[in-house]
Scaffold this motif. Sequence first.
Motif, PDB file in Angstrom:
ATOM      1  N   PHE A  74       0.847  -1.182   0.000  1.00  0.00           N
ATOM      2  CA  PHE A  74       0.000   0.000   0.000  1.00  0.00           C
ATOM      3  C   PHE A  74       0.886   1.237   0.000  1.00  0.00           C
ATOM      4  O   PHE A  74       1.851   1.320   0.750  1.00  0.00           O
ATOM      5  CB  PHE A  74      -0.917   0.025   1.220  1.00  0.00           C
ATOM      6  CG  PHE A  74      -2.090  -0.889   1.079  1.00  0.00           C
ATOM      7  CD1 PHE A  74      -3.231  -0.477   0.427  1.00  0.00           C
ATOM      8  CD2 PHE A  74      -2.050  -2.168   1.586  1.00  0.00           C
ATOM      9  CE1 PHE A  74      -4.316  -1.322   0.281  1.00  0.00           C
ATOM     10  CE2 PHE A  74      -3.118  -3.017   1.460  1.00  0.00           C
ATOM     11  CZ  PHE A  74      -4.267  -2.592   0.801  1.00  0.00           C
ATOM     12  N   ILE A  81      -4.221   6.135  -3.840  1.00  0.00           N
ATOM     13  CA  ILE A  81      -3.732   4.981  -3.089  1.00  0.00           C
ATOM     14  C   ILE A  81      -3.541   3.840  -4.068  1.00  0.00           C
ATOM     15  O   ILE A  81      -4.393   3.587  -4.922  1.00  0.00           O
ATOM     16  CB  ILE A  81      -4.711   4.585  -1.972  1.00  0.00           C
ATOM     17  CG1 ILE A  81      -4.872   5.758  -1.011  1.00  0.00           C
ATOM     18  CG2 ILE A  81      -4.215   3.336  -1.235  1.00  0.00           C
ATOM     19  CD1 ILE A  81      -5.834   5.537   0.107  1.00  0.00           C
ATOM     20  N   ASN A  89       0.059   6.813   5.146  1.00  0.00           N
ATOM     21  CA  ASN A  89       1.007   5.753   4.805  1.00  0.00           C
ATOM     22  C   ASN A  89       1.416   4.961   6.040  1.00  0.00           C
ATOM     23  O   ASN A  89       1.585   3.745   5.973  1.00  0.00           O
ATOM     24  CB  ASN A  89       2.234   6.321   4.085  1.00  0.00           C
ATOM     25  CG  ASN A  89       1.992   6.489   2.605  1.00  0.00           C
ATOM     26  OD1 ASN A  89       1.336   5.671   1.969  1.00  0.00           O
ATOM     27  ND2 ASN A  89       2.504   7.570   2.047  1.00  0.00           N
ATOM     28  N   LEU A 146      -1.361   2.558   6.759  1.00  0.00           N
ATOM     29  CA  LEU A 146      -1.417   1.479   5.776  1.00  0.00           C
ATOM     30  C   LEU A 146      -0.295   0.457   5.953  1.00  0.00           C
ATOM     31  O   LEU A 146      -0.383  -0.651   5.434  1.00  0.00           O
ATOM     32  CB  LEU A 146      -1.369   2.061   4.353  1.00  0.00           C
ATOM     33  CG  LEU A 146      -2.611   2.841   3.931  1.00  0.00           C
ATOM     34  CD1 LEU A 146      -2.356   3.592   2.631  1.00  0.00           C
ATOM     35  CD2 LEU A 146      -3.830   1.937   3.809  1.00  0.00           C
ATOM     36  N   LEU A 178      -4.503  -1.774   9.052  1.00  0.00           N
ATOM     37  CA  LEU A 178      -4.845  -2.048   7.659  1.00  0.00           C
ATOM     38  C   LEU A 178      -6.057  -2.968   7.541  1.00  0.00           C
ATOM     39  O   LEU A 178      -6.899  -2.787   6.676  1.00  0.00           O
ATOM     40  CB  LEU A 178      -3.647  -2.673   6.946  1.00  0.00           C
ATOM     41  CG  LEU A 178      -3.846  -3.075   5.492  1.00  0.00           C
ATOM     42  CD1 LEU A 178      -4.183  -1.865   4.631  1.00  0.00           C
ATOM     43  CD2 LEU A 178      -2.613  -3.777   4.969  1.00  0.00           C
ATOM     44  N   GLN A 203     -10.241   0.694   6.420  1.00  0.00           N
ATOM     45  CA  GLN A 203     -10.684   0.255   5.098  1.00  0.00           C
ATOM     46  C   GLN A 203     -11.808   1.144   4.574  1.00  0.00           C
ATOM     47  O   GLN A 203     -11.843   1.486   3.398  1.00  0.00           O
ATOM     48  CB  GLN A 203     -11.114  -1.208   5.133  1.00  0.00           C
ATOM     49  CG  GLN A 203      -9.939  -2.150   5.297  1.00  0.00           C
ATOM     50  CD  GLN A 203     -10.350  -3.608   5.331  1.00  0.00           C
ATOM     51  OE1 GLN A 203     -11.528  -3.952   5.315  1.00  0.00           O
ATOM     52  NE2 GLN A 203      -9.362  -4.490   5.381  1.00  0.00           N
ATOM     53  N   VAL A 222     -10.330   4.751   3.618  1.00  0.00           N
ATOM     54  CA  VAL A 222      -9.607   4.830   2.334  1.00  0.00           C
ATOM     55  C   VAL A 222     -10.434   4.281   1.175  1.00  0.00           C
ATOM     56  O   VAL A 222      -9.924   4.149   0.071  1.00  0.00           O
ATOM     57  CB  VAL A 222      -8.227   4.124   2.388  1.00  0.00           C
ATOM     58  CG1 VAL A 222      -7.331   4.761   3.422  1.00  0.00           C
ATOM     59  CG2 VAL A 222      -8.356   2.640   2.608  1.00  0.00           C
ATOM     60  N   MET A 262     -11.431   1.341   0.441  1.00  0.00           N
ATOM     61  CA  MET A 262     -10.719   0.198  -0.125  1.00  0.00           C
ATOM     62  C   MET A 262     -11.667  -0.683  -0.932  1.00  0.00           C
ATOM     63  O   MET A 262     -12.682  -1.142  -0.428  1.00  0.00           O
ATOM     64  CB  MET A 262     -10.082  -0.626   1.001  1.00  0.00           C
ATOM     65  CG  MET A 262      -9.098  -1.665   0.510  1.00  0.00           C
ATOM     66  SD  MET A 262      -8.348  -2.597   1.879  1.00  0.00           S
ATOM     67  CE  MET A 262      -7.387  -1.342   2.686  1.00  0.00           C
ATOM     68  N   CYS A 286      -5.170  -8.286   0.375  1.00  0.00           N
ATOM     69  CA  CYS A 286      -4.117  -7.769   1.257  1.00  0.00           C
ATOM     70  C   CYS A 286      -3.903  -8.623   2.483  1.00  0.00           C
ATOM     71  O   CYS A 286      -4.632  -9.411   2.878  1.00  0.00           O
ATOM     72  CB  CYS A 286      -4.401  -6.338   1.670  1.00  0.00           C
ATOM     73  SG  CYS A 286      -5.819  -6.090   2.747  1.00  0.00           S
TER      74      CYS A 286
END
Length: 171
Positions: free
Chosen positions: A53, A83, A143, A146, A152, A158, A161, A163, A171
């Motif tokens: 990530f 991202i 960052n 992540l 994460l 999640q 971001v 995701m 992941c």
Amino acid sequence: MRNPDLRKEDAKPQFRDEDFDFGSKKKQMLGSQGQIIELEGQDDAKSEPPKQFKAQIAGTEQKPGKWMMDMLSTEYTVYKFTIGFGKHKWEISKRFSDFDKLDNRLNDKFGLPPVGLPPKKWFGLADPELILERHKILLTYINDCLKRPVLLHSRELQQFVDMPPEVRTDC
């Protein structure tokens, strides 16, 4: 502490390559950022980007807003990030207050504070230098989140971001 009497020919490696052979046919190693690195036999033109990530700055946008019961008009900044994870890329747009709420939730739930957020400000929010400095700090913050497996895999991060489902399972 170093041994001044140790000669070069006396130095022996602590581990052998065989110590790290876990049955995989490919030679791999774990990078400093947690990514898997193929060591040999890979055609760079065909290989997929590393599955790690990584957020990058994608710009900012000023939006009109209301403050104090719609009596005063003000603008707020939306911070944009791209991202990436392997071949997947997507963009998110968040206000500073969104990061503040996420930080509070993660601290309450996990007690693992990532890199700190910059202090809140009430005046001078449209200053380009302040916006750029905040954007850099928010990039470091996201960052850092992540890179932490416990964060994460949390629903909070999640969702924050946005995701995609195919990335969640990968992941």
